[in-house]
Design an enzyme around this catalytic site. Structure first.
Site, PDB file in Angstrom:
ATOM      1  N   GLY A  13      21.230  44.909  40.283  1.00 41.11           N
ATOM      2  CA  GLY A  13      19.809  45.192  40.073  1.00 41.11           C
ATOM      3  C   GLY A  13      19.731  46.852  39.700  1.00 41.11           C
ATOM      4  O   GLY A  13      18.731  47.582  40.264  1.00 41.11           O
ATOM      5  N   ARG A  38      19.360  41.384  34.711  1.00 43.10           N
ATOM      6  CA  ARG A  38      19.149  40.606  33.823  1.00 43.10           C
ATOM      7  C   ARG A  38      18.811  41.013  32.261  1.00 43.10           C
ATOM      8  O   ARG A  38      18.969  40.415  31.272  1.00 43.10           O
ATOM      9  CB  ARG A  38      18.014  39.745  34.221  1.00 43.10           C
ATOM     10  CG  ARG A  38      18.424  38.721  35.178  1.00 43.10           C
ATOM     11  CD  ARG A  38      17.171  37.996  35.625  1.00 43.10           C
ATOM     12  NE  ARG A  38      15.987  38.869  36.210  1.00 43.10           N
ATOM     13  CZ  ARG A  38      15.005  38.750  36.819  1.00 43.10           C
ATOM     14  NH1 ARG A  38      14.521  37.501  37.016  1.00 43.10           N
ATOM     15  NH2 ARG A  38      14.523  39.669  37.362  1.00 43.10           N
ATOM     16  N   ARG A  39      18.371  42.423  32.269  1.00 38.70           N
ATOM     17  CA  ARG A  39      17.917  42.984  31.198  1.00 38.70           C
ATOM     18  C   ARG A  39      19.207  43.672  30.407  1.00 38.70           C
ATOM     19  O   ARG A  39      19.594  44.920  30.643  1.00 38.70           O
ATOM     20  CB  ARG A  39      16.987  43.851  31.333  1.00 38.70           C
ATOM     21  CG  ARG A  39      15.550  43.123  31.606  1.00 38.70           C
ATOM     22  CD  ARG A  39      14.438  43.963  31.984  1.00 38.70           C
ATOM     23  NE  ARG A  39      14.726  44.223  33.512  1.00 38.70           N
ATOM     24  CZ  ARG A  39      13.779  45.132  34.117  1.00 38.70           C
ATOM     25  NH1 ARG A  39      12.640  45.665  33.351  1.00 38.70           N
ATOM     26  NH2 ARG A  39      14.045  45.440  35.385  1.00 38.70           N
ATOM     27  N   TYR A 157       8.668  37.294  51.938  1.00 38.58           N
ATOM     28  CA  TYR A 157       9.525  38.454  51.709  1.00 38.58           C
ATOM     29  C   TYR A 157      10.088  39.227  52.925  1.00 38.58           C
ATOM     30  O   TYR A 157      11.279  39.343  52.846  1.00 38.58           O
ATOM     31  CB  TYR A 157       8.668  39.474  51.070  1.00 38.58           C
ATOM     32  CG  TYR A 157       9.344  40.967  50.631  1.00 38.58           C
ATOM     33  CD1 TYR A 157      10.469  40.845  49.765  1.00 38.58           C
ATOM     34  CD2 TYR A 157       8.977  42.096  51.243  1.00 38.58           C
ATOM     35  CE1 TYR A 157      10.970  41.814  49.346  1.00 38.58           C
ATOM     36  CE2 TYR A 157       9.709  43.117  50.991  1.00 38.58           C
ATOM     37  CZ  TYR A 157      10.745  43.196  50.118  1.00 38.58           C
ATOM     38  OH  TYR A 157      11.379  44.204  49.641  1.00 38.58           O
ATOM     39  N   PRO A 187      14.096  50.969  53.541  1.00 38.68           N
ATOM     40  CA  PRO A 187      13.089  51.759  52.963  1.00 38.68           C
ATOM     41  C   PRO A 187      11.829  51.255  53.186  1.00 38.68           C
ATOM     42  O   PRO A 187      11.767  49.968  53.169  1.00 38.68           O
ATOM     43  CB  PRO A 187      13.372  52.228  51.528  1.00 38.68           C
ATOM     44  CG  PRO A 187      14.358  51.276  50.959  1.00 38.68           C
ATOM     45  CD  PRO A 187      15.005  50.295  52.132  1.00 38.68           C
TER      46      PRO A 187
HETATM   47  P1  NDP Z   1      12.654  47.232  41.019  1.00 36.82           P
HETATM   48  O1  NDP Z   1      11.705  45.948  40.470  1.00 36.82           O
HETATM   49  O2  NDP Z   1      12.423  48.520  40.085  1.00 36.82           O
HETATM   50  O3  NDP Z   1      14.235  46.773  40.734  1.00 36.82           O
HETATM   51  C1  NDP Z   1      14.751  45.613  41.037  1.00 36.82           C
HETATM   52  C2  NDP Z   1      16.163  45.174  40.491  1.00 36.82           C
HETATM   53  O4  NDP Z   1      16.532  43.933  40.880  1.00 36.82           O
HETATM   54  C3  NDP Z   1      16.013  45.140  38.820  1.00 36.82           C
HETATM   55  O5  NDP Z   1      17.073  46.149  38.750  1.00 36.82           O
HETATM   56  C4  NDP Z   1      16.024  43.818  38.488  1.00 36.82           C
HETATM   57  O6  NDP Z   1      16.871  43.548  37.033  1.00 36.82           O
HETATM   58  C5  NDP Z   1      17.004  43.143  39.523  1.00 36.82           C
HETATM   59  N1  NDP Z   1      16.695  41.622  39.881  1.00 36.82           N
HETATM   60  C6  NDP Z   1      15.661  41.134  40.261  1.00 36.82           C
HETATM   61  N2  NDP Z   1      15.776  39.676  40.412  1.00 36.82           N
HETATM   62  C7  NDP Z   1      17.169  39.354  39.681  1.00 36.82           C
HETATM   63  C8  NDP Z   1      17.712  38.460  39.289  1.00 36.82           C
HETATM   64  N3  NDP Z   1      17.184  37.149  39.498  1.00 36.82           N
HETATM   65  N4  NDP Z   1      19.020  38.477  38.785  1.00 36.82           N
HETATM   66  C9  NDP Z   1      19.496  39.520  38.740  1.00 36.82           C
HETATM   67  N5  NDP Z   1      18.880  40.841  38.922  1.00 36.82           N
HETATM   68  C10 NDP Z   1      17.502  40.718  39.531  1.00 36.82           C
HETATM   69  O7  NDP Z   1      12.441  47.356  42.358  1.00 36.82           O
HETATM   70  P2  NDP Z   1      13.350  48.229  43.509  1.00 36.82           P
HETATM   71  O8  NDP Z   1      14.244  49.152  42.967  1.00 36.82           O
HETATM   72  O9  NDP Z   1      11.979  48.720  44.487  1.00 36.82           O
HETATM   73  O10 NDP Z   1      14.017  47.038  44.451  1.00 36.82           O
HETATM   74  C11 NDP Z   1      15.395  47.196  44.680  1.00 36.82           C
HETATM   75  C12 NDP Z   1      15.414  46.719  46.245  1.00 36.82           C
HETATM   76  O11 NDP Z   1      14.919  47.549  47.110  1.00 36.82           O
HETATM   77  C13 NDP Z   1      14.954  45.061  46.303  1.00 36.82           C
HETATM   78  O12 NDP Z   1      16.126  44.544  46.978  1.00 36.82           O
HETATM   79  C14 NDP Z   1      13.711  45.323  47.111  1.00 36.82           C
HETATM   80  O13 NDP Z   1      13.363  44.306  48.057  1.00 36.82           O
HETATM   81  C15 NDP Z   1      14.113  46.830  47.922  1.00 36.82           C
HETATM   82  N6  NDP Z   1      13.258  47.431  48.264  1.00 36.82           N
HETATM   83  C16 NDP Z   1      12.114  48.106  47.494  1.00 36.82           C
HETATM   84  C17 NDP Z   1      11.262  48.955  48.357  1.00 36.82           C
HETATM   85  C18 NDP Z   1       9.962  49.364  47.327  1.00 36.82           C
HETATM   86  O14 NDP Z   1       8.936  49.607  47.902  1.00 36.82           O
HETATM   87  N7  NDP Z   1      10.037  49.400  46.148  1.00 36.82           N
HETATM   88  C19 NDP Z   1      11.150  48.903  49.585  1.00 36.82           C
HETATM   89  C20 NDP Z   1      12.102  48.413  50.609  1.00 36.82           C
HETATM   90  C21 NDP Z   1      13.121  47.804  49.879  1.00 36.82           C
HETATM   91  P3  NDP Z   1      16.407  42.736  36.262  1.00 36.82           P
HETATM   92  O15 NDP Z   1      14.751  42.533  36.112  1.00 36.82           O
HETATM   93  O16 NDP Z   1      16.900  43.415  34.802  1.00 36.82           O
HETATM   94  O17 NDP Z   1      17.040  41.238  36.194  1.00 36.82           O
HETATM   95  C1  8X3 Z   2       9.059  46.838  50.180  1.00 35.23           C
HETATM   96  C2  8X3 Z   2       8.152  47.544  50.997  1.00 35.23           C
HETATM   97  O1  8X3 Z   2       6.093  47.252  52.572  1.00 35.23           O
HETATM   98  O2  8X3 Z   2       6.116  46.580  50.343  1.00 35.23           O
HETATM   99  O3  8X3 Z   2      10.068  46.419  50.877  1.00 35.23           O
HETATM  100  O4  8X3 Z   2       7.412  45.155  51.821  1.00 35.23           O
HETATM  101  S1  8X3 Z   2       6.890  46.588  51.531  1.00 35.23           S
END
Ligand code: NDP
Ligand code: 8X3
Length: 262
Positions: A13, A38-39, A157, A187
């Site tokens: 990701g 995926r992109r 989630y 986070p």
């Molecule tokens: P983004 O949406 O910015 O990034 C998510 C990444 O995951 C992208 O690179 C996407 O790539 C990849 N991804 C999602 N689905 C798939 C799939 N089916 N196959 C391959 N790759 C996939 O979100 P975040 O950076 O915020 O998220 C990253 C992690 O952090 C996640 O696990 C999220 O749950 C966690 N998180 C996020 C928080 C927030 O507030 N933002 C807080 C706490 C945790 P692509 O679309 O190119 O496939």
């Molecule tokens: C992402 C943070 O609070 O939106 O994991 O679930 S929250």
């Protein structure tokens, strides 16, 4: 600061948000990278940029992490020397929807379970045998405050992130005797990500959840990950739970305005 020995990091990701910011922090510090998502265009763009700017080696693997066969095929396409991963960052993940349990979408539930739990398992199953063979490695699982501190409408989630926590602790029990560190980063809200936009299917109004407080930024999480993996080999930071100053829990956010200068 370049590491004394070249190290290889695999980040799932890495096309946006926390994964992209983490890839940058590692590339800047001289680590070679395998970045996934995926992109394809985003991966390619990042690869060219890092090679040019930081002089590191970058390999891209484009696959849907929910597809067991696609993950396997991508892994098998790597030359053996690219399979000796020093650091695996299990970051790919997402939330879909925001509804109470009696109104939730089964499709969205499946997407979250397949990505956040099964996807993490598919890639870990492929990477860990070589780590065990090499008797070294570091796995970072990206969890969330949502895995510990539930909030209304977060149900599935949260459940997927609670599963990530269970897996982090289980993986550590299976791997620590092989010299492999397993750590977790949890986070709270993080901006400079597509997280909210993805959760709300591109609805920018619904996704405007960071306007009245200052959340963490993707770089804050990336730097935390970097700190965790650069401790001396005998130190394993097992879990880091981090939130912005204006967040005290999933249900406690000071939404009185952004306080950038805190
Ligand atoms: P983004 O949406 O910015 O990034 C998510 C990444 O995951 C992208 O690179 C996407 O790539 C990849 N991804 C999602 N689905 C798939 C799939 N089916 N196959 C391959 N790759 C996939 O979100 P975040 O950076 O915020 O998220 C990253 C992690 O952090 C996640 O696990 C999220 O749950 C966690 N998180 C996020 C928080 C927030 O507030 N933002 C807080 C706490 C945790 P692509 O679309 O190119 O496939
Ligand atoms: C992402 C943070 O609070 O939106 O994991 O679930 S929250």
């Amino acid at each position: 600061m370049k590491p004394s020995i070249k190290k290889l990091v695999l980040i799932t990701g890495a096309t946006s948000g926390i994964g992209a910011a983490t890839a940058k922090v590692f590339a800047k510090s001289g680590y070679d990278l395998i970045i996934t998502g995926r992109r394809k265009e985003k991966l390619e763009e990042t690869k060219q940029k890092f090679i040019k700017k930081y002089g590191v080696e970058v390999l891209t693997l484009c696959f849907d992490i929910r597809d067991q066969n696609a993950v396997k095929k991508a892994w098998k396409s790597l030359k053996p020397e690219w399979r000796n991963i020093d650091i695996l960052i299990n970051n790919a993940g997402l939330a879909k929807g925001f509804a109470p349990i009696h109104e939730g979408s089964l499709d969205q539930w499946e997407t979250m379970i397949d990505t956040n739990i099964k996807g993490l398992l598919y890639i870990s199953r492929l990477v860990t045998p070589d780590m065990v063979k090499n008797q070294k490695g570091h796995i970072i699982n990206i969890c969330s405050t949502a895995g510990f501190d539930m909030y209304p409408n977060g149900n599935v989630y949260s459940a997927t992130k609670a599963a990530v926590d269970a897996l982090t602790r289980s993986m550590r029990l299976d791997l620590y005797k092989h010299g492999i560190r397993v750590s977790q980063i949890s986070p709270g809200h993080v901006e400079e990500t597509e997280f909210a936009l993805v959760r709300f299917d591109g609805d920018t109004k619904k996704a405007s959840i960071y306007e009245d407080f200052t959340p963490l930024r993707s770089k804050d999480v990336a730097e935390t990950i970097f700190f965790v993996v650069t401790r001396p080999k005998h130190v394993n930071i097992q879990h880091v739970l981090l939130m912005s100053t204006q967040q005290a829990g999933s249900n406690f956010i000071d939404r009185s305005g952004r306080k950038e200068s805190l």
